[in-house]
Design an enzyme around this catalytic site. Structure first.
Site, PDB file in Angstrom:
ATOM      1  N   ASN A 146       0.729  -1.557  -0.070  1.00 46.48           N
ATOM      2  CA  ASN A 146      -0.224   0.117  -0.091  1.00 46.48           C
ATOM      3  C   ASN A 146       0.933   1.408  -0.132  1.00 46.48           C
ATOM      4  O   ASN A 146       1.478   1.407   1.026  1.00 46.48           O
ATOM      5  CB  ASN A 146      -0.696   0.024   1.265  1.00 46.48           C
ATOM      6  CG  ASN A 146      -1.605   1.513   1.087  1.00 46.48           C
ATOM      7  OD1 ASN A 146      -1.743   1.578   0.469  1.00 46.48           O
ATOM      8  ND2 ASN A 146      -2.604   1.542   2.265  1.00 46.48           N
ATOM      9  N   LYS A 183       0.080   4.136   0.211  1.00 40.40           N
ATOM     10  CA  LYS A 183      -0.379   5.638   0.576  1.00 40.40           C
ATOM     11  C   LYS A 183      -0.263   7.054  -0.794  1.00 40.40           C
ATOM     12  O   LYS A 183       0.144   6.546  -1.765  1.00 40.40           O
ATOM     13  CB  LYS A 183       0.406   5.694   1.699  1.00 40.40           C
ATOM     14  CG  LYS A 183      -0.206   4.448   2.407  1.00 40.40           C
ATOM     15  CD  LYS A 183       0.283   4.704   3.862  1.00 40.40           C
ATOM     16  CE  LYS A 183       0.207   3.696   4.687  1.00 40.40           C
ATOM     17  NZ  LYS A 183       0.329   3.369   6.500  1.00 40.40           N
ATOM     18  N   HIS A 194      -9.332   2.037   5.030  1.00 42.04           N
ATOM     19  CA  HIS A 194      -7.802   1.870   5.170  1.00 42.04           C
ATOM     20  C   HIS A 194      -8.064   2.473   7.030  1.00 42.04           C
ATOM     21  O   HIS A 194      -9.275   3.653   6.121  1.00 42.04           O
ATOM     22  CB  HIS A 194      -7.012   2.082   4.830  1.00 42.04           C
ATOM     23  CG  HIS A 194      -5.474   2.359   4.871  1.00 42.04           C
ATOM     24  ND1 HIS A 194      -5.111   2.940   6.029  1.00 42.04           N
ATOM     25  CD2 HIS A 194      -4.954   1.123   5.192  1.00 42.04           C
ATOM     26  CE1 HIS A 194      -4.274   2.770   5.914  1.00 42.04           C
ATOM     27  NE2 HIS A 194      -3.284   1.698   5.976  1.00 42.04           N
ATOM     28  N   GLU A 224      -6.868   4.997   7.753  1.00 44.70           N
ATOM     29  CA  GLU A 224      -5.569   6.660   7.472  1.00 44.70           C
ATOM     30  C   GLU A 224      -7.395   6.939   6.722  1.00 44.70           C
ATOM     31  O   GLU A 224      -7.854   8.151   7.433  1.00 44.70           O
ATOM     32  CB  GLU A 224      -4.915   6.597   6.266  1.00 44.70           C
ATOM     33  CG  GLU A 224      -3.914   6.644   7.597  1.00 44.70           C
ATOM     34  CD  GLU A 224      -2.842   5.638   7.260  1.00 44.70           C
ATOM     35  OE1 GLU A 224      -2.714   5.796   6.161  1.00 44.70           O
ATOM     36  OE2 GLU A 224      -1.067   4.812   7.162  1.00 44.70           O
ATOM     37  N   GLU A 259      -5.322  -4.458  10.633  1.00 44.45           N
ATOM     38  CA  GLU A 259      -4.223  -3.683  10.782  1.00 44.45           C
ATOM     39  C   GLU A 259      -4.283  -3.063  11.934  1.00 44.45           C
ATOM     40  O   GLU A 259      -5.837  -1.818  12.212  1.00 44.45           O
ATOM     41  CB  GLU A 259      -4.211  -2.929   9.461  1.00 44.45           C
ATOM     42  CG  GLU A 259      -3.725  -3.114   7.832  1.00 44.45           C
ATOM     43  CD  GLU A 259      -3.495  -1.940   6.732  1.00 44.45           C
ATOM     44  OE1 GLU A 259      -2.567  -3.015   6.905  1.00 44.45           O
ATOM     45  OE2 GLU A 259      -3.421  -1.641   6.888  1.00 44.45           O
ATOM     46  N   GLY A 307       2.884   2.593  10.894  1.00 45.26           N
ATOM     47  CA  GLY A 307       3.464   3.832  10.262  1.00 45.26           C
ATOM     48  C   GLY A 307       4.743   4.107  11.917  1.00 45.26           C
ATOM     49  O   GLY A 307       5.379   5.316  11.609  1.00 45.26           O
ATOM     50  N   SER A 339       3.458  -2.038  10.357  1.00 41.82           N
ATOM     51  CA  SER A 339       4.772  -2.283  10.394  1.00 41.82           C
ATOM     52  C   SER A 339       5.860  -2.936   9.704  1.00 41.82           C
ATOM     53  O   SER A 339       6.909  -3.424  10.850  1.00 41.82           O
ATOM     54  CB  SER A 339       5.237  -1.550  11.946  1.00 41.82           C
ATOM     55  OG  SER A 339       4.858  -0.401  11.879  1.00 41.82           O
TER      56      SER A 339
HETATM   57  P1  13P Z   1       3.376   0.715   7.929  1.00 43.61           P
HETATM   58  O1  13P Z   1       3.502  -0.922   7.046  1.00 43.61           O
HETATM   59  O2  13P Z   1       3.808   1.436   7.195  1.00 43.61           O
HETATM   60  O3  13P Z   1       2.850   0.353   8.544  1.00 43.61           O
HETATM   61  O4  13P Z   1       1.858   0.552   7.216  1.00 43.61           O
HETATM   62  C1  13P Z   1       1.052  -0.348   6.976  1.00 43.61           C
HETATM   63  C2  13P Z   1      -0.442  -0.260   6.594  1.00 43.61           C
HETATM   64  O5  13P Z   1      -1.099   0.735   6.475  1.00 43.61           O
HETATM   65  C3  13P Z   1      -0.731  -0.535   5.288  1.00 43.61           C
HETATM   66  O6  13P Z   1      -1.921  -0.864   5.033  1.00 43.61           O
END
Ligand code: 13P
Length: 256
Positions: A13, A15, A98, A100, A170, A176, A216
């Site tokens: 992903n 982002k 997601h 976010e 997640e 992150g 992560s």
């Molecule tokens: P990270 O791997 O950067 O923690 O992000 C995970 C994520 O949100 C994947 O959708």
């Protein structure tokens, strides 16, 4: 529950990262590194990179996904993209729900459900994200919360349509932050999600369901996470932006 019945899927992903030139360069670097993958490899990229990604991955084992889509077929939704617009381009996957999107863009379990249904009806494969906030874990409501998110997101999704759904667990506190869930924590919640699927649908559907961990996951911890019996893959943020790290995770999933 038998892991061998399921398809391992590693999805990046990206982002809101990479311009078109950077996207092309990353994919070109990634292609030879993942070409012998024993799992499915997907990259979910910003809308502006979809065309570049589709062209660069043509004829390879890398599938392309978007990071969201709207629930309406078309209409007055400024700034949104419909599921049909994605399938028409040749996009195969879409990430929905997601954290976010939920945190910063007001998406709710109900709108996630609307998006899931629209995406499936359009023929997309859905990577549905669920997961608790740190506060939820501290309040000991992870199981209830994740079960609720899963049930609402899949409301009115048929058993046949469910075959095109991957669930990504997640935990929001692990995204992150560099703070990964332990392999046991990841497995525990993935197993719990599988139980929810078994109750709402049936055991065969639950056995066949690919459930990823995300948060992560990186080249150093992927092997342990992916070796868990209920973790069938990963949704990778930061580490998917580095071809070599992403390839190590793909390799770890191949070992399972
Ligand atoms: P990270 O791997 O950067 O923690 O992000 C995970 C994520 O949100 C994947 O959708």
């Amino acid at each position: 529950m038998n892991k061998a019945l399921r398809h391992a899927v590693i999805a990046g992903n990206w982002k809101m990262n990479k311009n078109r030139a950077e996207a092309k360069a990353l994919i070109e670097e990634m292609k030879p590194l993942v070409k012998d993958a024993g799992c499915d490899v997907v990259i979910c990229v910003p809308f502006t990179n979809l065309e570049t990604a589709l062209a660069a991955t043509e004829g390879t084992n890398i599938k392309v996904g978007a990071e969201n889509c709207h629930f309406a077929k078309s209409g007055a939704y400024t700034g949104e993209i419909s599921a049909d617009m994605l399938t028409e381009m040749g996009v195969e996957y879409v990430v929905l729900g997601h954290s976010e999107r939920r945190q910063y863009f007001g998406e709710t379990d109900v709108t996630v459900n609307q998006r899931v249904k629209a995406a499936l009806e359009a023929g997309l494969k859905v990577i549905l994200c669920v997961g608790e906030m740190l506060e939820d874990r501290e309040n000991n409501i992870t199981a209830e919360l994740v079960a609720m998110q899963t049930k609402i997101a899949l409301k009115d999704v048929t058993k046949e349509q469910l075959k095109n759904v991957i669930i990504a667990y997640e935990p929001v506190w692990a995204i992150g932050t560099g703070k990964t869930a332990t392999a046991e924590q990841a497995n525990e919640v993935c197993a719990l999600i599988r139980d929810v699927i078994a109750k709402v649908y049936d055991k065969d559907s639950a056995d066949a369901m690919t459930i990823q961990y995300g948060g992560s996951m990186n080249a150093g911890n992927a092997e342990e996470l992916l070796a868990q019996p209920d973790v069938d893959g990963g949704l990778i943020g930061g580490a998917s932006l580095k071809a070599k790290d992403f390839a190590v995770i793909v390799e770890a999933a191949t070992k399972g």
